[in-house]
Write a protein that holds these residues in place. Structure first.
Motif, PDB file in Angstrom:
ATOM      1  N   PHE A  79       0.835  -1.191   0.000  1.00  0.00           N
ATOM      2  CA  PHE A  79       0.000   0.000   0.000  1.00  0.00           C
ATOM      3  C   PHE A  79       0.877   1.251   0.000  1.00  0.00           C
ATOM      4  CE2 PHE A  79      -2.733   3.148   2.310  1.00  0.00           C
ATOM      5  CZ  PHE A  79      -3.648   3.324   1.276  1.00  0.00           C
ATOM      6  N   ALA A  85      -4.381  -1.725  -2.194  1.00  0.00           N
ATOM      7  CA  ALA A  85      -5.080  -2.044  -0.950  1.00  0.00           C
ATOM      8  C   ALA A  85      -5.788  -3.385  -0.999  1.00  0.00           C
ATOM      9  CB  ALA A  85      -6.092  -0.946  -0.619  1.00  0.00           C
ATOM     10  N   PRO A  95     -10.490  -4.201   1.286  1.00  0.00           N
ATOM     11  CA  PRO A  95      -9.265  -3.423   1.398  1.00  0.00           C
ATOM     12  C   PRO A  95      -8.487  -3.876   2.630  1.00  0.00           C
ATOM     13  CG  PRO A  95     -11.093  -2.132   2.221  1.00  0.00           C
ATOM     14  CD  PRO A  95     -11.692  -3.399   1.653  1.00  0.00           C
ATOM     15  N   THR A 118     -11.171   8.881   1.641  1.00  0.00           N
ATOM     16  CA  THR A 118     -10.974   8.154   0.390  1.00  0.00           C
ATOM     17  C   THR A 118      -9.676   7.344   0.461  1.00  0.00           C
ATOM     18  OG1 THR A 118      -9.701   9.933  -0.642  1.00  0.00           O
ATOM     19  CG2 THR A 118     -12.121  10.015  -0.865  1.00  0.00           C
ATOM     20  N   ASP A 119      -9.545   6.376  -0.452  1.00  0.00           N
ATOM     21  CA  ASP A 119      -8.314   5.602  -0.522  1.00  0.00           C
ATOM     22  C   ASP A 119      -7.112   6.522  -0.740  1.00  0.00           C
ATOM     23  OD1 ASP A 119     -10.169   3.603  -0.416  1.00  0.00           O
ATOM     24  OD2 ASP A 119      -9.473   2.542  -2.209  1.00  0.00           O
TER      25      ASP A 119
END
Length: 243
Positions: A79, A85, A95, A118-119
């Motif tokens: 990551f 993820a 994730p 958010t990612d």
């Protein structure tokens, strides 16, 4: 007599339990003890950061510690490096920070909260708050370690293949056909990865994952002259082959 070798199974962020296990080892053999850690240092427990700090500091101080890589130890570097993820072989739909995988607890140990983010935002904060030395430590851990009559590995071996011919995926992820295979692997395989109620000696392999990631104790083991013991506050307790 041969020099005793100590082994610690999956830690999963449980620094207090790691400290206790290390104290038991030091009481049995002193600070010079050779210890093989079987991987899965992070996720699920409350202090993954503290666990990695302990391992890095121990090796830096000259402790005879061999830290192998578990499957969970790949999540943070992947990551951190590439924003990947969804890399779980068992749960590719989740994730890394899903509660089932436990990365949420790891990120929280670095002061990173994921709710409502958010990612991309989580990745940015991860790169800002996770020390690169922690990422580097996890990525550099070897996949197996050999001693006379012993093979230490996180998950196990593909039956019939020597360690040097194994895939990284099998060394970190395998369950079957390894767990049910009764054959001699050329050495006793000491592993973790598959959580059980307590460590168990199966003759050709010893599973030291007693379920610390799911709230159970962390059991250090000692191997000396081909025999296995668990270390407890009351001293060595034999870990003999079942059946």
């Amino acid at each position: 007599m041969t020099q005793p070798i100590y082994a610690i199974g999956d830690i999963h962020g449980q620094k207090a339990l790691l400290d206790h296990a290390l104290a038991l080892i030091e009481s049995d053999a002193g600070r010079e003890a050779r210890v093989v850690f079987l991987g899965d240092y992070i996720d699920r427990g409350p202090d993954s950061r503290g666990v990695i700090d302990t391992l890095i500091e121990g090796q830096a101080s000259g402790r005879d510690w061999i830290c192998l890589r578990g499957n969970h130890d790949t999540y943070l570097p992947r990551f951190f490096d590439a924003g990947e993820a969804y890399t779980s072989k068992g749960h590719p739909d989740l994730p890394w920070w899903a509660e089932r995988l436990g990365g949420d607890a790891t990120l929280a140990s670095y002061g990173i909260e994921i709710e409502g983010k958010t990612d991309t935002a989580i990745l940015k904060e991860t790169r800002a708050k996770v020390p690169p030395a922690h990422r580097d430590f996890l990525a550099a851990c070897p996949l197996y370690h050999r001693e006379p009559g012993l093979i230490f590995v996180h998950a196990g071996l593909r039956p019939g293949l020597p360690p040097e011919k194994q895939s990284e995926e099998d060394l970190m992820w395998i369950r079957e056909p390894f767990l049910s295979d009764p054959r001699d692997h050329g050495a006793i395989v000491v592993h973790g990865h598959t959580a059980i109620d307590a460590p168990c000696h199966h003759g050709n392999r010893v599973n030291l994952d007693g379920g610390t990631g799911w709230g159970r104790p962390l059991h250090p083991a000692v191997i000396e002259d081909g025999k296995f013991w668990m270390l407890t506050a009351a001293g060595r307790q034999p870990l003999d082959p079942v059946g």
